[in-house]
Design a protein around this motif. Structure first.
Motif, mmCIF file in Angstrom:
data_model
loop_
_atom_site.group_PDB
_atom_site.id
_atom_site.type_symbol
_atom_site.label_atom_id
_atom_site.label_comp_id
_atom_site.label_asym_id
_atom_site.label_seq_id
_atom_site.Cartn_x
_atom_site.Cartn_y
_atom_site.Cartn_z
ATOM 1 N N LEU A 118 0.815 -1.220 0.000
ATOM 2 C CA LEU A 118 0.000 0.000 0.000
ATOM 3 C C LEU A 118 0.851 1.274 0.000
ATOM 4 N N ARG A 119 2.155 1.111 -0.078
ATOM 5 C CA ARG A 119 3.112 2.207 -0.196
ATOM 6 C C ARG A 119 3.140 3.168 0.997
ATOM 7 N N VAL A 120 2.914 2.630 2.177
ATOM 8 C CA VAL A 120 3.050 3.465 3.379
ATOM 9 C C VAL A 120 4.195 2.985 4.268
ATOM 10 N N TYR A 121 4.820 1.880 3.870
ATOM 11 C CA TYR A 121 5.940 1.321 4.640
ATOM 12 C C TYR A 121 7.054 0.974 3.677
ATOM 13 N N ARG A 122 8.259 1.443 3.980
ATOM 14 C CA ARG A 122 9.373 1.236 3.048
ATOM 15 C C ARG A 122 10.603 0.628 3.719
ATOM 16 N N GLN A 123 10.413 -0.060 4.815
ATOM 17 C CA GLN A 123 11.517 -0.720 5.513
ATOM 18 C C GLN A 123 11.502 -2.214 5.171
ATOM 19 N N PRO A 124 12.612 -2.907 5.394
ATOM 20 C CA PRO A 124 12.603 -4.363 5.207
ATOM 21 C C PRO A 124 11.665 -5.012 6.232
ATOM 22 N N ALA A 125 10.882 -5.989 5.789
ATOM 23 C CA ALA A 125 9.969 -6.697 6.697
ATOM 24 C C ALA A 125 10.779 -7.592 7.629
ATOM 25 N N LYS A 126 10.567 -7.420 8.947
ATOM 26 C CA LYS A 126 11.317 -8.166 9.951
ATOM 27 C C LYS A 126 10.410 -8.949 10.894
ATOM 28 N N GLY A 127 9.106 -8.683 10.825
ATOM 29 C CA GLY A 127 8.202 -9.351 11.747
ATOM 30 C C GLY A 127 8.214 -8.750 13.135
ATOM 31 N N ILE A 128 8.688 -7.509 13.241
ATOM 32 C CA ILE A 128 8.747 -6.807 14.528
ATOM 33 C C ILE A 128 7.995 -5.487 14.396
ATOM 34 N N PHE A 129 6.982 -5.295 15.237
ATOM 35 C CA PHE A 129 6.158 -4.079 15.211
ATOM 36 C C PHE A 129 6.907 -3.007 15.997
ATOM 37 N N ASP A 130 7.729 -2.242 15.267
ATOM 38 C CA ASP A 130 8.513 -1.180 15.898
ATOM 39 C C ASP A 130 7.889 0.180 15.573
ATOM 40 N N LYS A 131 8.595 1.245 15.914
ATOM 41 C CA LYS A 131 8.073 2.609 15.685
ATOM 42 C C LYS A 131 7.813 2.873 14.199
ATOM 43 N N ALA A 132 8.637 2.326 13.300
ATOM 44 C CA ALA A 132 8.437 2.532 11.862
ATOM 45 C C ALA A 132 7.135 1.874 11.393
ATOM 46 N N VAL A 133 6.843 0.685 11.897
ATOM 47 C CA VAL A 133 5.595 0.001 11.540
ATOM 48 C C VAL A 133 4.414 0.782 12.124
ATOM 49 N N GLU A 134 4.563 1.215 13.369
ATOM 50 C CA GLU A 134 3.493 1.990 14.005
ATOM 51 C C GLU A 134 3.181 3.253 13.200
ATOM 52 N N PHE A 135 4.229 3.946 12.766
ATOM 53 C CA PHE A 135 4.030 5.168 11.978
ATOM 54 C C PHE A 135 3.306 4.850 10.671
ATOM 55 N N ALA A 136 3.687 3.761 9.993
ATOM 56 C CA ALA A 136 3.034 3.360 8.742
ATOM 57 C C ALA A 136 1.567 3.011 8.984
ATOM 58 N N VAL A 137 1.283 2.348 10.090
ATOM 59 C CA VAL A 137 -0.104 2.018 10.434
ATOM 60 C C VAL A 137 -0.907 3.301 10.629
ATOM 61 N N LYS A 138 -0.336 4.258 11.351
ATOM 62 C CA LYS A 138 -1.017 5.532 11.572
ATOM 63 C C LYS A 138 -1.268 6.258 10.251
#
Length: 166
Positions: free
Chosen positions: A38-58
């Motif tokens: 969906l082009r809101v997350y541009r980090q490598p997928a690691k399976g860890i819900f960190d601040k970058a994932v949280e920001f993309a979710v928001k």
């Protein structure tokens, strides 16, 4: 959407765990892959819900008119799975309230509305909705339904990153 497709979608949503900062595992990996698609997350997928994932979710929640809390619960999973806003009201001439003001704001950004953001769905708003629908190849009936909400969610909206970090 057929009843069977809707039931399968509902079952799939029910099978998703709630995810939030600190969650780990396969479900987070699936979430990261969806957010990347969906082009809101541009980090490598690691399976860890960190601040970058949280920001993309928001960011995604904001895009689909959900409260941007960074927690992936049933409504966020549904929006991710359908790639569209969920639980949005059908709006038409005579409607009023916050949802109408949101529509007016997005229509203003798309340059279809130049009136006051007053939360009142009258002639100016209805005409703007019809023009917007026509530009998106949607039946120009002036009613904001699921299809129109989905099109509205495609309009880039500005945001204050500090707001998302709260």
């Amino acid at each position: 959407m057929s009843l069977k497709t809707r039931m399968n979608s509902t079952e799939a949503i029910a099978n998703h765990s709630q995810l939030q900062l600190g969650s780990q595992g396969k479900a987070v990996l699936e979430l990261e892959q969806l957010l990347t698609k969906l082009r809101v997350y541009r980090q490598p997928a690691k399976g860890i819900f960190d601040k970058a994932v949280e920001f993309a979710v928001k960011l995604y929640q904001f895009r689909v008119f959900l409260p941007p809390d960074g927690i992936v619960g049933p409504l966020t999973w549904q929006a991710l799975d359908t790639q569209s806003p969920v639980n949005m009201p059908v709006l038409r001439f005579g409607s009023s309230g916050e949802a109408v003001a949101t529509v007016q704001e997005v229509l203003r950004l798309s340059q279809h509305y130049s009136g006051e953001i007053d939360g009142q769905f009258y002639t100016l708003t209805e005409n703007a909705v019809r023009a917007f629908q026509k530009s998106f190849g949607i039946e120009a009936d002036g009613v904001v339904n699921r299809e129109t909400w989905t099109a509205l969610s495609q309009i880039p909206r500005g945001y204050d990153p500090q707001w998302f970090l709260t």
